[in-house]
Design a protein around this motif. Structure first.
Motif, PDB file in Angstrom:
ATOM      1  N   GLY A 108      -4.927 -14.852  65.346  1.00 14.36           N
ATOM      2  CA  GLY A 108      -5.469 -16.155  65.723  1.00 14.36           C
ATOM      3  C   GLY A 108      -5.840 -17.044  64.555  1.00 14.36           C
ATOM      4  O   GLY A 108      -6.424 -18.113  64.749  1.00 14.36           O
ATOM      5  N   GLN A 109      -5.507 -16.635  63.323  1.00 10.51           N
ATOM      6  CA  GLN A 109      -5.810 -17.457  62.149  1.00 10.51           C
ATOM      7  C   GLN A 109      -4.769 -18.564  61.993  1.00 10.51           C
ATOM      8  O   GLN A 109      -3.564 -18.312  62.112  1.00 10.51           O
ATOM      9  N   VAL A 164      -9.661 -22.996  54.757  1.00 11.76           N
ATOM     10  CA  VAL A 164     -10.632 -24.073  54.528  1.00 11.76           C
ATOM     11  C   VAL A 164     -10.898 -24.749  55.872  1.00 11.76           C
ATOM     12  O   VAL A 164     -10.019 -24.804  56.736  1.00 11.76           O
ATOM     13  N   ALA A 165     -12.093 -25.266  56.050  1.00 13.74           N
ATOM     14  CA  ALA A 165     -12.440 -25.939  57.309  1.00 13.74           C
ATOM     15  C   ALA A 165     -11.505 -27.119  57.571  1.00 13.74           C
ATOM     16  O   ALA A 165     -11.091 -27.820  56.641  1.00 13.74           O
ATOM     17  N   ALA A 167     -20.298 -32.876  57.155  1.00 11.80           N
ATOM     18  CA  ALA A 167     -20.689 -31.672  56.406  1.00 11.80           C
ATOM     19  C   ALA A 167     -21.529 -30.743  57.283  1.00 11.80           C
ATOM     20  O   ALA A 167     -21.384 -29.514  57.227  1.00 11.80           O
ATOM     21  N   LYS A 168     -22.402 -31.336  58.112  1.00 15.25           N
ATOM     22  CA  LYS A 168     -23.204 -30.511  59.039  1.00 15.25           C
ATOM     23  C   LYS A 168     -22.309 -29.822  60.066  1.00 15.25           C
ATOM     24  O   LYS A 168     -22.530 -28.666  60.431  1.00 15.25           O
ATOM     25  N   ALA A 169     -21.307 -30.545  60.521  1.00 15.50           N
ATOM     26  CA  ALA A 169     -20.363 -29.946  61.479  1.00 15.50           C
ATOM     27  C   ALA A 169     -19.645 -28.755  60.848  1.00 15.50           C
ATOM     28  O   ALA A 169     -19.427 -27.727  61.503  1.00 15.50           O
ATOM     29  N   SER A 194     -14.482 -27.261  63.678  1.00 11.27           N
ATOM     30  CA  SER A 194     -14.005 -27.151  62.287  1.00 11.27           C
ATOM     31  C   SER A 194     -13.358 -25.793  62.072  1.00 11.27           C
ATOM     32  O   SER A 194     -13.841 -24.963  61.298  1.00 11.27           O
ATOM     33  N   PRO A 195     -12.245 -25.533  62.750  1.00 12.96           N
ATOM     34  CA  PRO A 195     -11.568 -24.250  62.550  1.00 12.96           C
ATOM     35  C   PRO A 195     -11.078 -24.141  61.109  1.00 12.96           C
ATOM     36  O   PRO A 195     -10.839 -25.151  60.443  1.00 12.96           O
TER      37      PRO A 195
END
Length: 763
Positions: free
Chosen positions: A517-518, A541-542, A585-587, A594-595
């Motif tokens: 699932g990556q 990375v997000a 950034a908080k997300a 933010s997968p």
């Protein structure tokens, strides 16, 4: 009585093959007949001498008509108890049985028809639908097999006596040319306004040319769809087209009357432009003089094509200047195919409509190719190339239908050793494109009398093609196979090159489902036609905002800073002041929409934004990466041979065999280099990092071949650098098919066939 039967397979229907056989047979005094059927062409020869047969077979294979291609000849002796009555050699009517012949792609106007078109004494002088067995529409007008007039969109146009005589005469090049027509009996052209009201039916092309010279935008019906045309030399007109189409910067294709409008072309570029496929060819800007800058802003290349059908030849000859010829579709929609839809959907885009009444049954976008440093490279495969078969050197035990990907979609039919990859379908996020995909699958299965026994789908459960594949499998009560996106990418290139060994695959693109699932997009893989194992690559990375990150590059810049740069907040405050970066950034911190993804495409976006060369919102896929490549090519470093480039290693491998992006970003952000140098340094670092990883893994797994695939490898600079770094290996990349998702379905089909028991041809 004794005889010989010859079964001929390949591109042998609708290409003048039977009259060619008839002429040869008469030349050698042979008796017998020839006919088309679902298997191809069957030739029966009554009591030929050994010398007659030898000469006939030699010429049959060496003197083929321009569009014909023989892939197989089977010869067997026959004994007829009730022999056919052969006084001479004749052409029999077509038969329809199990389909095993090729459908021919549309072919650009041949020299003989072009001569007819501009000869005032010829009855087809200035006739917009002039064609013969050597040229004209094929795939785009077909609805059934065998390829006879009644099974095409020409069925509505009965022959006049003159055309009927040509059609029946084996010595005429229009013998059994199914689209054959003239001004008396065939389709015609007219010009209408935005309301669909008739303006000119007597001299529509002359009037259209006048309007184009005056700066108007005209929707022009072609062979595989409509184009939007305007004067490519008038900057304000090109900008008006962009404004209307809401296409701020994506490059526009240009059509020129002939090659004299271009300069410094190589022999290969001329061959591509003038080929029967007549694709768009990417040329260096200096080779296409006098165009408005808005044609391909901030890019080094322009897509150029020559007229490919009589209507275009007449229009370009009359207007006598380069024209923009871009697909006629509202933003985000597929190109329109019929006259009514054109007026309904394009009235906000076009001032006038140059229409005709020959229906387009199959959509076929313009193909797009480039002469790269390592050979011809296909970026979009459609008109002129589809539906050519790809011959594999293994047999599939099952009929495989592979559904491709959701972006740049194509699908593939694989039967025995023949793969038929569809034309470019497009982005299936659009409902109309989805409908076209499903309709085309149905049509291909009907035309090829193809009954799928196994379905191959992308392993991403969220893809529309994944859903369609599972639905078709249930409908046909057959199994389906889920294939990793990047496994299919690598195997598609292997299939093109008939490579069956274990290889190291470098798969670089925007996004694809990987193991467990990556989300992947920058991997080094150990691949064969059945297996795919992860070896390393880019770190995950997000992807803040999910799909939004592919359109707003600042999101990727922030994600990379956040993960790899200690003073990321200070840099973000300076570079992302126009955006709500603290909220994003908080997300990322909270893992909200933010997968994580190891995407080379998004890394390119981040670097491009860091250099300040991208707009806030990208308007076409690959925009940031293309601009970054252009900028890198302006660096003095780009002209140096590899052994003269002295740069530190910026992407070393860490303990997990991943490229160390923390090292890269912290070293890359601070130096006071020019933007062009920094763009080149990024390309160099990425190529060096992946080359080091590939070499290490190739030695570990004793692989001699490294395969490049994924849309990022259409970047010529990156591809050249990796090939130079890995010069001791055999490096394979795609040429006949796109390295992006347009080639994916071929790889899926081969993998599925292997899993179901591919067997070598020798068996």
């Amino acid at each position: 009585m004794q005889g010989i039967e010859l079964r001929i397979k390949g591109k042998v229907q609708g290409v003048g093959f039977r009259p060619f056989v008839w002429l040869l047979a008469n030349q050698y005094g042979l008796r017998g007949d020839v006919n088309n059927d679902g298997q191809g062409v069957l030739i029966r020869l009554l009591e030929p001498t050994a010398q007659q047969l030898q000469q006939f077979l030699h010429d049959l294979q060496t003197q083929l008509p321009p569009l014909a291609l023989i892939t197989d000849i089977q010869q067997q002796e026959k004994q007829w108890e009730n022999p056919p009555h052969f006084e001479d050699f004749e052409i029999r009517e077509s038969e329809n049985n199990a389909m095993d012949t090729q459908i021919v792609p549309d072919a650009a106007t041949c020299p003989a028809c072009l001569k007819d078109l501009f000869d005032p004494t010829n009855r087809r002088y200035h006739y917009s639908f002039t064609n013969c067995t050597h040229c004209g529409p094929r795939f785009t007008i077909i609805k059934a097999i065998p390829y006879d007039r009644k099974n095409t969109s020409m069925a509505d146009f009965p022959f006049c006596p003159d055309c009927a005589e040509e059609y029946k005469n084996p010595a005429d090049r229009r013998f059994h040319a199914q689209p054959n027509a003239c001004a008396v009996c065939g389709p015609h052209v007219w010009l209408s306004d935005q309301k669909g009201e008739l303006i000119d039916e007597k001299t529509p092309i002359k009037t259209t040319a006048l309007f184009l010279q005056q700066g108007k935008i005209v929707a022009v019906k072609g062979i595989g769809g409509f184009h939007l045309a305007c004067d490519a030399t008038q900057a304000h007109v090109v900008q008006l087209l962009r404004d209307r189409k809401r296409r701020p910067s994506k490059p526009l294709a240009v059509m020129v009357p002939d090659v004299s409008f271009l300069k410094e072309l190589t022999k290969t570029e001329i061959r591509l432009l003038t080929s029967t496929a007549a694709p768009i060819v990417l040329l260096a800007k200096h080779k296409v003089p006098s165009l408005a800058e808005q044609i391909a802003p901030q890019l080094n290349e322009i897509g150029v094509m020559l007229p490919s059908n009589p209507l275009q030849h007449l229009l370009l000859r009359e207007v006598n200047r380069p024209l923009v010829m871009t697909s006629a579709n509202p933003s985000g929609q597929p190109p329109v195919l019929d006259n009514t839809s054109a007026v309904e959907c394009l009235s906000d885009l076009a001032d006038y409509f140059l229409c005709h009444n020959r229906d387009i049954l199959q959509r076929a976008d313009d193909s797009l190719v480039r002469l790269a440093f390592d050979g011809v490279e296909t970026l979009r495969r459609a008109r002129g190339y589809v539906p050519d078969e790809t011959l594999l050197d293994q047999h599939s035990p099952s009929n495989v239908l592979a559904l491709g990907s959701d972006l740049k979609n194509t699908f593939c039919l694989l039967r025995q050793n023949k793969a038929i990859v569809s034309q470019h379908i497009g982005d299936t996020s659009n409902e109309k494109v989805r409908s076209q995909l499903e309709a085309n699958i149905t049509l291909f299965c009907q035309i090829y009398q193809f009954k799928p026994e196994l379905i191959a789908i992308d392993s991403h459960a969220g893809y529309f093609t994944h859903e369609v594949g599972k639905r078709l499998a249930a409908q046909h009560q057959i199994p389906y196979v889920e294939v990793l996106h990047h496994h299919a990418h690598i195997v598609s290139v292997m299939a093109e090159h008939h490579c069956h060994e274990q290889v190291i695959g470098l798969a670089l693109d925007g996004i694809g489902m990987g193991e467990n699932g990556q989300l992947w997009g920058g991997e080094c893989l150990l691949v064969d036609e059945k297996h795919c194992h992860y070896l390393g690559g880019l770190p995950a990375v997000a992807l803040p905002g999910g799909d939004l990150a592919a359109k707003q590059p600042w999101r990727n810049w922030l994600a990379h800073l956040h993960q790899f740069v200690p003073n990321w907040q200070e840099i973000s405050a300076q570079t992302c002041a126009d955006y709500d970066w603290p909220l994003l950034a908080k997300a990322i911190d909270r893992n909200l929409n933010s997968p994580t993804i190891s995407s080379a495409g998004r890394l390119f976006d981040a670097v491009a934004f860091g250099l300040g060369i991208t707009p806030p919102q990208l308007s076409w896929e690959g925009e940031a990466a293309c601009q970054l490549e252009v900028l890198a090519s302006q660096s003095a470093l780009a002209s140096l041979p590899l052994d003269k480039i002295e740069l530190p290693t910026l992407m070393p491998l860490n303990a997990e065999n991943k490229l160390d992006l923390a090292h890269f970003w912290q070293a890359w952000i601070t130096p006071d280099s020019s933007n062009a140098d920094k763009a080149f340094i990024f390309h160099y670092a990425l190529a060096e990092g992946f080359a080091h990883l590939a070499r290490q893994q190739a030695q570990r797994h004793q692989c001699k071949t490294i395969v490049l695939s994924g849309g990022v490898w259409h970047n010529q600079l990156l591809r050249r650098l990796i090939k130079e770094h890995l010069a001791e290996f055999k490096i394979l990349s795609a040429h006949q098919f796109p390295m992006g998702d347009g080639g994916l379905s071929l790889g899926q089909a081969v993998i599925a066939a292997q899993l179901s028991g591919f067997r070598p041809m020798a068996e």
